[in-house]
Design an enzyme around this catalytic site. Structure first.
Site, PDB file in Angstrom:
ATOM      1  N   SER A  21       1.112  -0.993   0.199  1.00 17.86           N
ATOM      2  CA  SER A  21       0.248   0.154   0.128  1.00 17.86           C
ATOM      3  C   SER A  21       0.917   1.480  -0.024  1.00 17.86           C
ATOM      4  O   SER A  21       1.789   1.285  -0.159  1.00 17.86           O
ATOM      5  CB  SER A  21      -0.855   0.169   1.439  1.00 17.86           C
ATOM      6  OG  SER A  21      -1.234   1.018   1.321  1.00 17.86           O
ATOM      7  N   TYR A  79      -1.889  -1.044   9.804  1.00 18.32           N
ATOM      8  CA  TYR A  79      -2.297  -1.274   8.432  1.00 18.32           C
ATOM      9  C   TYR A  79      -0.962  -0.691   8.089  1.00 18.32           C
ATOM     10  O   TYR A  79      -0.364  -1.616   7.407  1.00 18.32           O
ATOM     11  CB  TYR A  79      -3.260  -0.608   8.172  1.00 18.32           C
ATOM     12  CG  TYR A  79      -3.704  -0.895   6.502  1.00 18.32           C
ATOM     13  CD1 TYR A  79      -4.674  -1.689   6.088  1.00 18.32           C
ATOM     14  CD2 TYR A  79      -2.870   0.067   5.632  1.00 18.32           C
ATOM     15  CE1 TYR A  79      -4.731  -2.409   5.154  1.00 18.32           C
ATOM     16  CE2 TYR A  79      -2.982   0.144   4.593  1.00 18.32           C
ATOM     17  CZ  TYR A  79      -3.928  -1.044   4.175  1.00 18.32           C
ATOM     18  OH  TYR A  79      -3.918  -1.838   2.723  1.00 18.32           O
TER      19      TYR A  79
HETATM   20  N1  LIG Z   1      -8.770  -1.405  -2.529  1.00 18.55           N
HETATM   21  C1  LIG Z   1      -7.890  -0.124  -2.120  1.00 18.55           C
HETATM   22  O1  LIG Z   1      -7.936   1.029  -2.739  1.00 18.55           O
HETATM   23  C2  LIG Z   1      -7.056  -0.678  -1.805  1.00 18.55           C
HETATM   24  C3  LIG Z   1      -5.277  -0.207  -1.443  1.00 18.55           C
HETATM   25  C4  LIG Z   1      -4.197  -0.332  -0.671  1.00 18.55           C
HETATM   26  C5  LIG Z   1      -3.808  -1.029  -0.674  1.00 18.55           C
HETATM   27  N2  LIG Z   1      -4.923  -2.406  -0.796  1.00 18.55           N
HETATM   28  C6  LIG Z   1      -5.053  -3.966  -0.198  1.00 18.55           C
HETATM   29  O2  LIG Z   1      -5.395  -4.420  -1.474  1.00 18.55           O
HETATM   30  C7  LIG Z   1      -5.994  -5.943  -0.274  1.00 18.55           C
HETATM   31  C8  LIG Z   1      -6.800  -6.358  -1.096  1.00 18.55           C
HETATM   32  O3  LIG Z   1      -8.183  -5.268  -0.862  1.00 18.55           O
HETATM   33  P1  LIG Z   1      -9.551  -5.569  -1.122  1.00 18.55           P
HETATM   34  O4  LIG Z   1      -9.925  -3.556  -1.205  1.00 18.55           O
HETATM   35  O5  LIG Z   1      -9.221  -6.399  -2.056  1.00 18.55           O
HETATM   36  O6  LIG Z   1     -10.524  -5.712   0.282  1.00 18.55           O
HETATM   37  P2  LIG Z   1     -11.380  -5.851   0.732  1.00 18.55           P
HETATM   38  O7  LIG Z   1     -12.357  -6.010  -0.410  1.00 18.55           O
HETATM   39  O8  LIG Z   1     -11.700  -6.020   2.075  1.00 18.55           O
HETATM   40  O9  LIG Z   1     -11.462  -7.750   0.729  1.00 18.55           O
HETATM   41  C9  LIG Z   1      -9.524  -8.178   1.500  1.00 18.55           C
HETATM   42  C10 LIG Z   1      -9.546  -9.825   1.822  1.00 18.55           C
HETATM   43  O10 LIG Z   1      -8.993 -10.136   2.385  1.00 18.55           O
HETATM   44  C11 LIG Z   1     -10.509 -11.257   2.979  1.00 18.55           C
HETATM   45  N3  LIG Z   1      -9.545 -11.419   4.368  1.00 18.55           N
HETATM   46  C12 LIG Z   1      -9.390 -10.377   5.318  1.00 18.55           C
HETATM   47  N4  LIG Z   1      -9.529 -10.668   6.123  1.00 18.55           N
HETATM   48  C13 LIG Z   1      -9.051 -12.836   6.302  1.00 18.55           C
HETATM   49  C14 LIG Z   1      -8.832 -13.434   6.826  1.00 18.55           C
HETATM   50  N5  LIG Z   1      -8.859 -13.342   8.939  1.00 18.55           N
HETATM   51  N6  LIG Z   1      -8.678 -14.891   6.584  1.00 18.55           N
HETATM   52  C15 LIG Z   1      -9.016 -15.021   5.436  1.00 18.55           C
HETATM   53  N7  LIG Z   1      -9.240 -14.247   4.735  1.00 18.55           N
HETATM   54  C16 LIG Z   1      -9.088 -12.272   5.497  1.00 18.55           C
HETATM   55  C17 LIG Z   1     -11.467 -10.713   2.738  1.00 18.55           C
HETATM   56  O11 LIG Z   1     -12.665 -11.741   3.151  1.00 18.55           O
HETATM   57  P3  LIG Z   1     -14.115 -11.544   3.053  1.00 18.55           P
HETATM   58  O12 LIG Z   1     -14.510 -11.347   2.193  1.00 18.55           O
HETATM   59  O13 LIG Z   1     -14.395 -13.461   3.959  1.00 18.55           O
HETATM   60  O14 LIG Z   1     -14.161 -10.385   4.025  1.00 18.55           O
HETATM   61  C18 LIG Z   1     -11.978 -10.315   1.375  1.00 18.55           C
HETATM   62  O15 LIG Z   1     -11.643 -11.264   0.622  1.00 18.55           O
HETATM   63  C19 LIG Z   1      -5.541  -5.599   0.663  1.00 18.55           C
HETATM   64  O16 LIG Z   1      -3.251  -6.708   1.012  1.00 18.55           O
HETATM   65  C20 LIG Z   1      -5.451  -4.619   1.208  1.00 18.55           C
HETATM   66  O17 LIG Z   1      -4.293  -4.619   2.124  1.00 18.55           O
HETATM   67  C21 LIG Z   1      -6.138  -2.020  -1.418  1.00 18.55           C
END
Ligand SMILES: NC(=O)c1ccc[n+]([C@@H]2O[C@H](COP(=O)([O-])OP(=O)(O)OC[C@H]3O[C@@H](n4cnc5c(N)ncnc54)[C@H](OP(=O)(O)O)[C@@H]3O)[C@@H](O)[C@H]2O)c1
Length: 247
Positions: free
Chosen positions: A153, A166
């Site tokens: 990130s 985070y």
């Molecule tokens: N979106 C952004 O703008 C952004 C920016 C920078 C970095 N990121 C990074 O990108 C990655 C994906 O993020 P996202 O935006 O797609 O987030 P998201 O929509 O919240 O998805 C997160 C995923 O992680 C899973 N997860 C969370 N806790 C878990 C656990 N204890 N065991 C197994 N699985 C777990 C969730 O499962 P459930 O669906 O079952 O909850 C979900 O599938 C992350 O590493 C995040 O830090 C995102």
């Protein structure tokens, strides 16, 4: 946006594990990898979401995926080892590992961070990727061209106020990636390790971090897949130990 056109058969016959594959960026990556020929191992904690992705991949006629239900918060070392054994028995190797699952935790000043919440974020975002990598490295070594991608990130490269555990967990992920990029860079050059920052992307995590933002101002997870494909396929064979931005 990352400018890469993936060949249709980029990931043909590759076995790729994606964590957090049930929603958001992980779901889009699992589907993109399958659409480019990979057999995808869908890891996550909510089985119904993983099953929905499984069904979408199957309906599209892509290679049949596999589901690994695992809650990264509570999983024990032996759970990771048993999972690695199952993958070894079924596939004999692993060609790709996308560490994507993460939680946001509390957005607040450090002095107000709840210690239990801090530990939970550090565990899911940083310790679990360590445990998973540890268990799967022997299988990645069996591949002729394996890629490990850690999801970072912008606050994991330069911290910003109130991003709490985070941000620190993403710095840890950057460190783990550098360690592994050095350790696995032997004479065979068959396992590469990089971090990927997706940038602002329209997911439920982004909506939680920026509740007042209009979600349509950010790209959908599908729009940032060129970087995810590039780093997973043979075109990035010589890219190791780098910090990549998807946007
Ligand atoms: N979106 C952004 O703008 C952004 C920016 C920078 C970095 N990121 C990074 O990108 C990655 C994906 O993020 P996202 O935006 O797609 O987030 P998201 O929509 O919240 O998805 C997160 C995923 O992680 C899973 N997860 C969370 N806790 C878990 C656990 N204890 N065991 C197994 N699985 C777990 C969730 O499962 P459930 O669906 O079952 O909850 C979900 O599938 C992350 O590493 C995040 O830090 C995102």
């Amino acid at each position: 946006m990352f400018d890469y056109k993936a060949p249709e058969a980029l990931l043909k016959d590759r076995i790729i594990l994606v964590t957090g594959a049930g929603s958001g960026i992980g779901r889009a990556a699992a589907k993109a990898y399958a659409a480019h020929g990979a057999t995808v191992i869908l890891l996550g904690r909510t089985i119904s979401k993983l099953e929905a992705v499984y069904d979408e991949i199957e309906a599209a006629g892509h290679p049949m995926p596999a589901i690994v239900p695992l809650n990264l918060e509570g999983a024990a070392v032996k759970d990771y080892e048993e999972m690695a054994m199952t993958i070894e028995q079924n596939f004999g190797r692993l060609d790709g590992l996308l560490h994507n699952a993460a939680i946001l935790g509390q957005r607040s000043p450090v002095e107000l961070q709840d210690p239990e919440g801090w530990n939970k974020v550090m565990h899911v975002n940083a310790t679990a990727p360590f445990l998973l990598s540890r268990a799967l490295i022997p299988l990645l070594r069996e591949s002729t061209d394996a890629s490990i991608i850690f999801t970072s990130s912008s606050v994991g490269r330069k911290a910003k106020a109130y991003w709490g555990a985070y941000a620190v967990s993403k710095f840890a992920v950057e460190g783990l990636s550098q360690l592994l990029a050095n350790e696995l860079d032997d004479e065979r050059h068959n396992v590469r390790v990089n971090t990927l920052n997706p940038g602002a992307t329209r997911t439920s995590m982004r909506a939680r971090a920026y509740p007042a933002e209009n979600p349509d101002t950010n790209p959908a997870p599908e729009d940032i897949m060129p970087a995810y494909l590039y780093l997973m396929g043979a075109d990035s064979h010589d890219v190791n130990g780098q910090q990549i931005n998807a946007q």
